[in-house]
Design a protein around this motif. Structure first.
Motif, mmCIF file in Angstrom:
data_model
loop_
_atom_site.group_PDB
_atom_site.id
_atom_site.type_symbol
_atom_site.label_atom_id
_atom_site.label_comp_id
_atom_site.label_asym_id
_atom_site.label_seq_id
_atom_site.Cartn_x
_atom_site.Cartn_y
_atom_site.Cartn_z
ATOM 1 N N MET A 128 0.836 -1.209 0.000
ATOM 2 C CA MET A 128 0.000 0.000 0.000
ATOM 3 C C MET A 128 0.867 1.255 0.000
ATOM 4 O O MET A 128 0.562 2.228 -0.711
ATOM 5 N N SER A 129 1.948 1.242 0.770
ATOM 6 C CA SER A 129 2.833 2.414 0.815
ATOM 7 C C SER A 129 3.506 2.636 -0.530
ATOM 8 O O SER A 129 3.611 3.774 -1.007
ATOM 9 N N HIS A 132 0.893 4.044 -2.884
ATOM 10 C CA HIS A 132 0.298 5.339 -2.515
ATOM 11 C C HIS A 132 1.304 6.482 -2.624
ATOM 12 O O HIS A 132 0.996 7.525 -3.198
ATOM 13 N N THR A 191 -3.560 -1.181 -5.243
ATOM 14 C CA THR A 191 -3.614 0.177 -4.701
ATOM 15 C C THR A 191 -3.600 1.214 -5.813
ATOM 16 O O THR A 191 -4.356 2.200 -5.780
ATOM 17 N N LEU A 214 -5.677 5.881 3.011
ATOM 18 C CA LEU A 214 -5.166 4.508 3.113
ATOM 19 C C LEU A 214 -6.057 3.656 4.008
ATOM 20 O O LEU A 214 -6.357 2.500 3.679
#
Length: 310
Positions: A128-129, A132, A191, A214
């Motif tokens: 996810m990081s 994003h 994502t 998030l």
């Protein structure tokens, strides 16, 4: 004063109404997912068998007390073939293979689930990081993922198991830390897809921060995919645990399916024709991995409609 109280009451009533609507939608969605999952007979069969194995593992202390594993209290002879007293025969120490199989399932499933949880948590957060954030953070995370993807996970797990002290926790850490990169790649792709949707742009326009996007939007959307991938990863973790234990890197004080195969090899049972000590743990590993694969494929088809009917 009265108007303020009335406004608060209306706001609280609206919040409860919104929560009840959201709860009803979640229940409706859960029902739809189950009905779609139930259409896959192979997935249902795998789930039933898997629940049976988990139930036997949980009930092992009731079905077969742990004292039966004590080699000083056994009454049967070594390497006895299957009989009414010992349906799966005995091991070279005279212990019942059936009892060892039940207790071994606890360690194998524990390592499988715990290592998968570690892998899924790391893979979800990093994925996810990486999807994003941009710039240097994304570049660093992608290089770390590439490093773990090209590095043979089993070799790294063997190195970690050798360096750290032997035990179940060490095996869980070794498997979990070395098997998250594939999940991270999958989550990152999902994502990027989610953050291109209009409702994410509306959230940005309304002033939402990175944490809000998030937590509230991306995480709920990637969780079904993570869940489907989890069931497939558990099977791989069970195989990795059995491999490490077979190589002598497991906890020698606990019984697992891998240590049973290791003992069969070390004592010559595998080459002396004592099949009843070799086949049960091998079949158990294959059965559990097959069940997780069937359930995972069915969940994958539910999550990804393009796979239905294939």
């Amino acid at each position: 004063m009265t108007e303020a109280v009335t406004t608060e009451a209306v706001t609280a009533s609206a919040a409860r109404g919104a929560r009840s609507v959201a709860s009803a939608r979640r229940k409706q969605r859960a029902g739809e997912v189950w009905r779609e999952f139930a259409r896959h007979r192979s997935g249902v069969v795998g789930l039933v068998l898997l629940l049976a194995v988990i139930a036997l593992a949980l009930l092992a202390p009731v079905i077969a007390p742990e004292q039966l594993l004590d080699v000083t209290k056994v009454t049967a002879g070594p390497n006895e073939p299957p009989s009414w007293a010992n349906p799966l025969g005995t091991d070279p120490a005279g212990r019942s293979v059936l009892v060892m199989l039940l207790w071994g399932s606890r360690v194998s499933l524990l390592v499988g689930f715990a290592a998968t949880a570690v892998s899924m948590i790391i893979g979800t957060i990093v994925g996810m990081s990486a999807g994003h954030f941009g710039g240097v953070a994304q570049a660093v995370l992608l290089r770390i993922m590439d490093f773990f993807l090209v590095l043979p996970s089993l070799v790294l797990a063997i190195v970690l198991s050798t360096v750290l002290s032997r035990g179940v926790v060490t095996i869980i850490i070794a498997i979990g830390v070395t098997s998250w990169a594939g999940t991270a790649r999958l989550v990152r792709s999902q994502t990027l897809t989610i953050e291109a949707r209009p409702y994410i742009e509306r959230a940005w326009a309304l002033g939402a921060g990175n944490g809000h996007v998030l937590r509230k939007h991306v995480l709920p959307a990637v969780l079904p995919l993570v869940l489907a991938n989890t069931t497939l990863t558990v099977g791989s973790a069970v195989i990795s645990e059995s491999t490490l234990a077979f190589l002598g890197l497991g906890d020698p004080t606990t019984v697992s399916w891998g240590t049973m195969l290791k003992t069969a090899l070390d004592t010559g049972a595998a080459t002396a024709g004592y099949w009843w000590y070799v086949l049960p743990p091998g079949i158990a590993i294959v059965l559990v991995v097959l069940c997780f694969t069937l359930v995972g494929r069915a969940l994958e088809a539910v999550v990804n409609p393009t796979l239905r009917g294939r």
